[in-house]
Design an enzyme around this catalytic site. Structure first.
Site, PDB file in Angstrom:
ATOM      1  CB  THR A   1      37.379  46.385   1.631  1.00 23.22           C
ATOM      2  OG1 THR A   1      36.909  46.248   2.967  1.00 23.22           O
ATOM      3  CG2 THR A   1      36.198  46.602   0.713  1.00 23.22           C
TER       4      THR A   1
ATOM      5  CB  SER B   1      43.428  45.913   7.726  1.00 23.87           C
ATOM      6  OG  SER B   1      42.571  47.007   7.902  1.00 23.87           O
TER       7      SER B   1
ATOM      8  CB  THR C   1      40.254  51.442   4.760  1.00 25.27           C
ATOM      9  OG1 THR C   1      39.024  50.832   5.154  1.00 25.27           O
ATOM     10  CG2 THR C   1      40.358  51.457   3.247  1.00 25.27           C
ATOM     11  CG  ASP C   2      38.507  48.555   9.262  1.00 26.63           C
ATOM     12  OD1 ASP C   2      37.911  49.524   8.754  1.00 26.63           O
ATOM     13  OD2 ASP C   2      37.958  47.447   9.456  1.00 26.63           O
TER      14      ASP C   2
HETATM   15  N1  ASP Z   1      37.526  45.797   7.325  1.00 28.35           N
HETATM   16  C1  ASP Z   1      38.196  46.138   6.085  1.00 28.35           C
HETATM   17  C2  ASP Z   1      39.705  46.063   6.346  1.00 28.35           C
HETATM   18  O1  ASP Z   1      40.209  46.921   6.998  1.00 28.35           O
HETATM   19  C3  ASP Z   1      37.804  47.494   5.657  1.00 28.35           C
HETATM   20  C4  ASP Z   1      38.439  47.972   4.388  1.00 28.35           C
HETATM   21  O2  ASP Z   1      39.410  47.439   3.877  1.00 28.35           O
HETATM   22  O3  ASP Z   1      37.949  48.993   3.870  1.00 28.35           O
HETATM   23  O4  ASP Z   1      40.346  45.144   5.894  1.00 28.35           O
END
Ligand code: ASP
Length: 309
Positions: free
Chosen positions: A14, A60, A93-94
């Site tokens: 993200t 991610s 973050t995932d």
């Molecule tokens: N779906 C995103 C990822 O993990 C979520 C994020 O980065 O906050 O790449």
């Protein structure tokens, strides 16, 4: 005197995401901006040279061994250089807690490797990526810092304890059962406990190619768990199973029977707990080994590394 360098490795997420409007924080596409672009406008750390490299460009949630292997090798490459003080990895973050644990397990670095990301895309009114990168750079530049950690929303978490506990909040991570390593305030790192240490479970250079990793799956114990998933996996072929057990590693009796059958057939089984906090405490009559206090996703990584030949 050698000029000290911080290397920023980009993997997507993200933090590199873009939405059609600045008010859209959920309908964006992750992994659109390159790592060099993410660094624009982030103040450099005085006296340090910066270098950047794009290792991957993914959301991610889709993290895979095909990214982990080159990421670990690039980290090992840069860490071996005397002029490199530390590494920052921009990441979604995932699965950040999985990558952090994996990198700690294969690098056990004596220098800091700091993962960071964002909960809002780069186009957002409230984009948190630039400050998180600035904080991660401050950690990577800190003398004496070591180990793999996650810098997010002004808090520094260790690779063993970090877990994503919220899907939307700007501070989505917690240091389960341990508390954070440090706070990052106005570019200063305020230490709260020792830096992560330990030895690697397997050296990055010894990782097999991504298509030759063992198969380790996670199954869960829950009301009505009947073991059918385990039997299906045995029929399909599996090397290891981590069970997200209830409470102190307890299992539905039908699932336990299926897991004991798997173990008898040579499949490595580990019991982690579904509980966010605490660890499975062993009992004298345990028939299935516990996962040393790791969460199910981290126990799976430890077992993958253990089963590699
Ligand atoms: N779906 C995103 C990822 O993990 C979520 C994020 O980065 O906050 O790449």
């Amino acid at each position: 005197m050698i000029e000290r360098t911080i290397v920023v490795l980009g993997t997507g997420g993200t933090i590199a995401g873009e939405a059609a409007t600045a008010s859209d924080n959920v309908g964006y596409r992750a992994a659109q901006r390159g790592v060099a672009q993410l660094l624009h406008g982030v103040p450099a750390v005085a006296g340090l040279r910066m270098a950047s490299e794009q290792v991957a460009q993914i959301d991610s949630k889709d993290m895979d061994f095909a990214v982990w292997v080159p990421l670990a090798l690039r980290c090992a490459h840069w860490l071996a250089r005397d002029d490199v003080a530390g590494i920052v990895v921009t990441h979604g973050t995932d699965t950040m807690e999985e990558t952090a644990f994996f990198l700690q397990a294969v690098l056990a670095p004596r220098k800091p490797v700091v993962l960071t990301g964002a909960m809002r895309p780069a186009t957002s009114l409230a984009a948190d990526g630039p400050q998180n990168i600035a904080d991660a750079l401050a950690v990577a530049a800190t003398p004496g810092a070591q180990g793999v950690c996650v810098a997010f929303a002004g808090t520094l978490h260790g690779a063993f304890e970090v877990a994503k506990v919220h899907g939307y909040r700007m501070d989505p991570f917690a240091s389960i059962d341990a508390g954070p390593i440090a706070r990052i305030e106005e570019g200063q790192v305020r230490s709260l406990r020792p830096w992560p240490a330990g030895t690697s479970l397997r050296a990055a250079a010894d990782l097999p190619p991504p298509d030759r990793w063992p198969r380790v799956e996670i199954v869960a114990s829950h009301a009505g768990a009947d073991g059918a998933v385990v039997r299906a996996l045995l029929a399909h072929g599996v090397d290891g199973l981590v069970v997200a057990a209830t409470g102190n590693g307890t299992l539905h009796h039908a699932l336990q029977a299926a897991l004991l059958q798997a173990q008898a057939q040579g499949v490595a089984v580990r019991r982690a707990s579904r509980c966010l906090e605490g660890r499975v405490l062993p009992a004298a009559d345990d028939q299935l080994p516990h996962a040393q206090g790791l969460s199910p996703v981290k126990a799976r990584i430890a077992l993958l590394l253990e089963l590699m030949r």
